[in-house]
Every structure is written in structure tokens, then in C-alpha cells.
Design an enzyme around this catalytic site. Sequence first.
Site, PDB file in Angstrom:
ATOM      1  N   ILE A 121      -1.090  63.163  92.942  1.00 41.72           N
ATOM      2  CA  ILE A 121      -0.157  63.141  94.078  1.00 41.72           C
ATOM      3  C   ILE A 121       1.014  64.104  93.838  1.00 41.72           C
ATOM      4  CG2 ILE A 121      -0.775  60.803  94.768  1.00 41.72           C
ATOM      5  CD1 ILE A 121       1.867  59.874  93.391  1.00 41.72           C
ATOM      6  N   PRO A 123       1.836  67.040  95.159  1.00 48.04           N
ATOM      7  CA  PRO A 123       2.574  67.499  96.345  1.00 48.04           C
ATOM      8  C   PRO A 123       3.580  66.459  96.846  1.00 48.04           C
ATOM      9  CG  PRO A 123       0.266  68.072  96.549  1.00 48.04           C
ATOM     10  CD  PRO A 123       0.377  67.182  95.353  1.00 48.04           C
ATOM     11  N   TYR A 124       3.197  65.199  96.798  1.00 43.88           N
ATOM     12  CA  TYR A 124       4.090  64.117  97.199  1.00 43.88           C
ATOM     13  C   TYR A 124       5.298  64.051  96.268  1.00 43.88           C
ATOM     14  CZ  TYR A 124       5.539  59.172  97.592  1.00 43.88           C
ATOM     15  OH  TYR A 124       6.255  58.012  97.719  1.00 43.88           O
ATOM     16  N   LEU A 125       5.081  64.178  94.972  1.00 45.15           N
ATOM     17  CA  LEU A 125       6.176  64.121  94.015  1.00 45.15           C
ATOM     18  C   LEU A 125       7.115  65.315  94.171  1.00 45.15           C
ATOM     19  CD1 LEU A 125       4.290  62.905  90.810  1.00 45.15           C
ATOM     20  CD2 LEU A 125       5.593  61.550  92.467  1.00 45.15           C
ATOM     21  N   LYS A 128       9.287  64.543  97.174  1.00 44.46           N
ATOM     22  CA  LYS A 128      10.299  63.556  96.816  1.00 44.46           C
ATOM     23  C   LYS A 128      11.373  64.164  95.924  1.00 44.46           C
ATOM     24  CE  LYS A 128       8.858  59.779  98.867  1.00 44.46           C
ATOM     25  NZ  LYS A 128       9.660  59.194  99.984  1.00 44.46           N
TER      26      LYS A 128
END
Length: 209
Positions: A121, A123-125, A128
Site C-alpha cells: 500500500i 501509494p496510500y502511505l 498520507k
Amino acid sequence: MSKTLVIGSTGQIGLQLMPLLQQAGLNVVALTRNPGKLAGIDGLEIIEGDLESDFEQAFVGCERVIFTAGSGASTGADKTLLVDLWAARKAVDYALKHHLKHFVMVSSRGADNPDRGNSPIKPYLVAKCFADEYLQRSGVPYTILRPGRLTDAAATGCITTRRPEEAERQHITRADTARIIAHVVKTGQSRNTIYELYQGDTPFADLIA
């Protein structure tokens, strides 16, 4: 009377959080694209809006905001960019413009360094990470919460803010996360602070001001 805005109100954490805020005597404003999903919660002020467009109207009259929205595991990198980064950035700008006194950002374990490990994940991190940094630089008083892997188990009331070495222990329940958010908002004391959140042995009120 001051209001508390919840962005991500129909998410799994948001739905558990809003009754807790109401029990604390707070006036809750819920921003959602689907007001019907909130039909079971009485006493809310519901504002219909889309995070991918202009949602500034939700901030009018609010004193604090909780951003617990997320693109979800079933979406692609485009939604991650638009929700977890761009919508969060817009929320910070709106909070600054409307002079909000507290912004609680629900982020993620690993947002401090998305290059650590080989996360699926990433890209999500990254989204964020940049959203957190934007909030920190904004001048808006903030609390950033970085929960570990979220589970649906019952709340325990006990956590640690130190990341366990074993990856399998880096988790926390959504129920505990909601209770910690409510605690942060009610006390209003954990300003300009970042906490990682994991299941542990200490009552969370002893670890979070």
C-alpha cells in the site's frame, strides 16, 4: 455553539465515532455523499458533499474537524491521490481559512517513511505522508493519529504508542481507534502531536493527554 465536523462519517471508524462525540456533549456535523447511510444516528447535522469537489461549506461554524476519510482498499491509485492526499489538503486549507482550533488527522502506520519495507500500500502511505506534512506546516493546531492495521475486534481500551517490532502485533481495533479520537477531541490537549496507535497493555488515557 461550536461544532465538530467529521469527514469520513460513513466509514467504519466514523460510524462508531459520531455517537461517542455526541455522548460527550458535542454538536456533530457529518459530511457525506450518502445521507441515507446516517439515518440510524439521531441528532446529527448532515451536510451533503463530495470530497472530490468543493466541500468548504461544511466548515462554516465549526471549531474542530476530524478527517477519517479514506479511498478504501478496493480503489486504485487515482482515488488514493484524490481522497487521501488532495481532499485532505483541501480540508487543511478550509480549516485554516475558517480559523478552526483543532484538526485531528487519522493517518496510518508507515506514513512517516513510506520507503520502509516493501509495503503493497505504498501509494496510500505516500499520500498520507504528504497530507500529514501539509497539515504540520499549515499553522492549524493538529493531532495526527497513525493506527496500525485495523481490525474489527471489540475495543480493549488499552494501547501502546510504541511500534511493536513484530509486524503481526502492529494492529489496533477500529473501536479503540474511534474511542481514542473522541478522547483527543474531548480533552483538546494533544495539540501539534503525532501518535502511533497499537493494541497494548496501557489504558489509552494514560498515554494520550
